[in-house]
Write a protein that holds these residues in place. Structure first.
Motif, PDB file in Angstrom:
ATOM      1  N   ILE A 190       0.759  -1.287  -0.022  1.00 40.43           N
ATOM      2  CA  ILE A 190      -0.089  -0.246   0.295  1.00 40.43           C
ATOM      3  C   ILE A 190       0.695   1.454  -0.393  1.00 40.43           C
ATOM      4  N   VAL A 191       1.934   1.236   0.891  1.00 40.30           N
ATOM      5  CA  VAL A 191       2.948   2.272   0.805  1.00 40.30           C
ATOM      6  C   VAL A 191       3.216   2.249  -0.813  1.00 40.30           C
ATOM      7  N   ALA A 192       3.945   1.482  -1.040  1.00 40.29           N
ATOM      8  CA  ALA A 192       4.908   1.436  -2.173  1.00 40.29           C
ATOM      9  C   ALA A 192       3.790   1.762  -3.681  1.00 40.29           C
ATOM     10  N   ALA A 193       2.426   1.640  -3.270  1.00 35.02           N
ATOM     11  CA  ALA A 193       1.541   2.206  -4.693  1.00 35.02           C
ATOM     12  C   ALA A 193       1.559   3.798  -4.110  1.00 35.02           C
ATOM     13  N   ALA A 194       1.056   4.189  -2.955  1.00 35.55           N
ATOM     14  CA  ALA A 194       1.034   5.758  -2.509  1.00 35.55           C
ATOM     15  C   ALA A 194       1.935   6.143  -2.795  1.00 35.55           C
ATOM     16  N   LYS A 195       3.917   5.831  -2.973  1.00 34.69           N
ATOM     17  CA  LYS A 195       4.543   6.593  -3.360  1.00 34.69           C
ATOM     18  C   LYS A 195       4.585   6.689  -4.742  1.00 34.69           C
ATOM     19  N   LYS A 196       4.056   5.627  -5.202  1.00 36.19           N
ATOM     20  CA  LYS A 196       4.296   5.471  -6.840  1.00 36.19           C
ATOM     21  C   LYS A 196       2.654   6.211  -7.063  1.00 36.19           C
TER      22      LYS A 196
END
Length: 511
Positions: free
Chosen positions: A125-131
């Motif tokens: 989820i955090v990886a997607a938020a950064k993206k």
């Protein structure tokens, strides 16, 4: 303003979909209504949120409250929407500042006392938020180390709702809260080493080739010959993880809820040993809310199936497609769920129920029993094993000699060199190992000279190979050449690769 929205997210397998949590408070009959294709646990959030807000020292006036989780065509599951729902309500009432909620993703479950509880699946989820360009993520304090693995995005680990309230109103700051810069601490590995194995030099060579090209490996032999012993030492010769690989593996364990609190980053390649009583759902993933199975938990590492012929045939057949596509796709009424399955499969089995065939002096099985036992492993499944190796029983003299073989460290050095050659060769391709070469690219990467083509023409006819097993031989020969530091596949490389298809011909007949 009585309307506000807070950014959150929902997991569908390994895929992350951003969700806008919208709250609207207006005059009218006091009520709390939630919409947006919600599961039962999300609908229950109303009582948890209102109680948590009250026990945090805040008051909600009696108003008509409508909560919408958008988009409405995605099924929302889990209790991780509690915190964004609470913040959306507080923002609608003007109790918290909106500035710090801009481009901030919020996720967390609330206890009735207002504490923020740990959630699963935080890392993807955090990886997607950064993206998606978010500047910060508000997550449970217990998930802060896990979230901080991604880097280059502010991670705010909070313990309770009152803490978030004070942060949004500028009373406290969390500029570095929960951020962990160095997550490369290694877990202490075991002391298993290839040097401890008595004899079985041919089997150790097969294991080295299998790891170098990430080929699937099948070991067959009588009880006590060292099949399981050798298989369990394969992790000692696996190449070390890169940071990118480590994060991808950690994402799977995050979704499964299997990360350690203090050391969440997976720094060693997984080795998953599965008992033969495993169900299909446990092996490939599934359930009403699909979770990753053993094959996904082993992605990036090794899946070990001991006593292969004892597995249910339907369970083994379920592995055929993921071994080719390197991923699992589960279709449910609420959507498609995708999980990785990029594994090296290692399997071990006996040649018959008693284990001693073809030694007719020891074997007590009838031809019918032997045939029934072997054919629990189907030809289509067998054709997906790149290397099939017979492991003979040890003689007394071999047990009396102290093991003199190479150490795992020495073998790993050669494997790392072969992997380096493959990374350079496949730069820009969708795969990074010889096992991943497709039929369309076989001519480019596994080109044979005239002598090699003549040899393989004879082998193809005499062994009655299929197109798949023919390509398996070429890919294994490519790996053998890489280990030898050769640019081209030579006849001796093909000869050795063909030898690794002789066992299935011997026991199962036509390949």
């Amino acid at each position: 303003m009585s309307f506000s929205n807070v950014l959150s997210a929902v997991l569908q397998g390994m895929d992350v979909r951003l969700v806008s949590v919208e709250a609207d408070l207006s005059n009218g009959l006091p009520m709390f209504h939630m919409v947006g294709y919600l599961s039962a646990e999300v609908k229950e959030a109303g009582e948890r949120v209102r109680t948590a807000i009250r026990n945090s020292g805040l008051e909600i006036p009696a108003k008509k409250t409508v909560i919408n989780l958008s988009p409405a065509d995605i099924r929302k599951r889990g209790a991780s929407f509690d915190l964004p729902i609470a913040l959306a309500i507080l923002a609608s009432l003007g109790l918290v500042g909106r500035a710090r909620l801009e481009k901030t993703l919020v996720i967390g479950e609330l206890g009735l006392d207002g504490r923020v509880c740990r959630c699963t699946g935080i890392l993807p989820i955090v990886a997607a938020a950064k993206k998606e360009g978010c500047r910060a993520c508000i997550v449970p304090f217990e998930n802060a180390k896990e979230a901080a693995i991604i880097g280059q995005i502010q991670v705010i680990g909070v313990k309770c709702l009152a803490e978030v309230y004070r942060y949004l109103n500028g009373e406290i700051s969390f500029e570095d809260a929960g951020y962990v810069e160095d997550m490369t601490d290694k877990e202490s590995g075991d002391s298993l080493d290839f040097r401890d194995i008595y004899g079985q030099e041919a089997a150790k060579r097969a294991a080295e080739i299998a790891v170098a090209g990430r080929h699937n490996l099948l070991l067959m032999g009588p009880p006590g010959s060292g099949k399981s012993l050798l298989s369990k030492r394969i992790p000692s010769i696996l190449p070390t993880l890169t940071m990118e690989e480590s994060i991808e593996i950690t994402k799977v364990y995050s979704v499964a809820g299997l990360l350690k609190k203090e050391h969440p980053l997976i720094t060693e390649r997984p080795f998953r040993e599965v008992h033969h009583t495993v169900s299909k759902a446990a092996l490939i993933g599934g359930g009403s809310l699909p979770k990753p199975g053993e094959i996904s938990l082993a992605s990036g590492g090794v899946l070990f199936l001991d006593e292969l012929a004892e597995f249910q045939k339907s369970v083994l057949e379920a592995l055929r497609q993921p071994l080719e596509t390197r991923e699992i796709q589960l279709v449910r009424s609420q959507g498609n769920f995708r999980f990785p399955a990029d594994v090296m499969l290692v399997a071990a089995m006996n040649p018959c129920p008693c284990g001693y065939y073809p030694d007719l002096e020891k074997c007590c099985c009838t031809p019918y029993q032997i045939r029934q036992y072997l054919y629990k492993v189907s030809q289509p499944f067998l054709s997906r094993m790149d290397i099939c190796m017979e492991v003979p029983g040890l003689k007394y003299e071999e047990l009396q000699r102290k093991p003199q073989g190479e150490s795992s460290a020495d073998i790993r050095k050669r494997i790392m060199q072969a992997r380096k050659i493959q990374r350079k060769r496949f730069a820009g391709a969708k795969f990074a190992f010889n096992a991943g070469i497709t039929a369309a690219e076989m001519e480019e990467y596994c080109e044979l000279d005239s002598e090699g083509k003549r040899m393989m023409s004879q082998v193809f006819d005499r062994m009655e190979l299929t197109a798949r097993t023919y390509h398996k031989i070429l890919k294994v020969a490519r790996t053998i050449a890489d280990l030898a530091g050769e640019d081209r596949i030579r006849t001796e490389h093909l000869t050795e690769a063909v030898g690794y298809r002789m066992m299935d011909k011997k026991y199962w007949g036509r390949v």
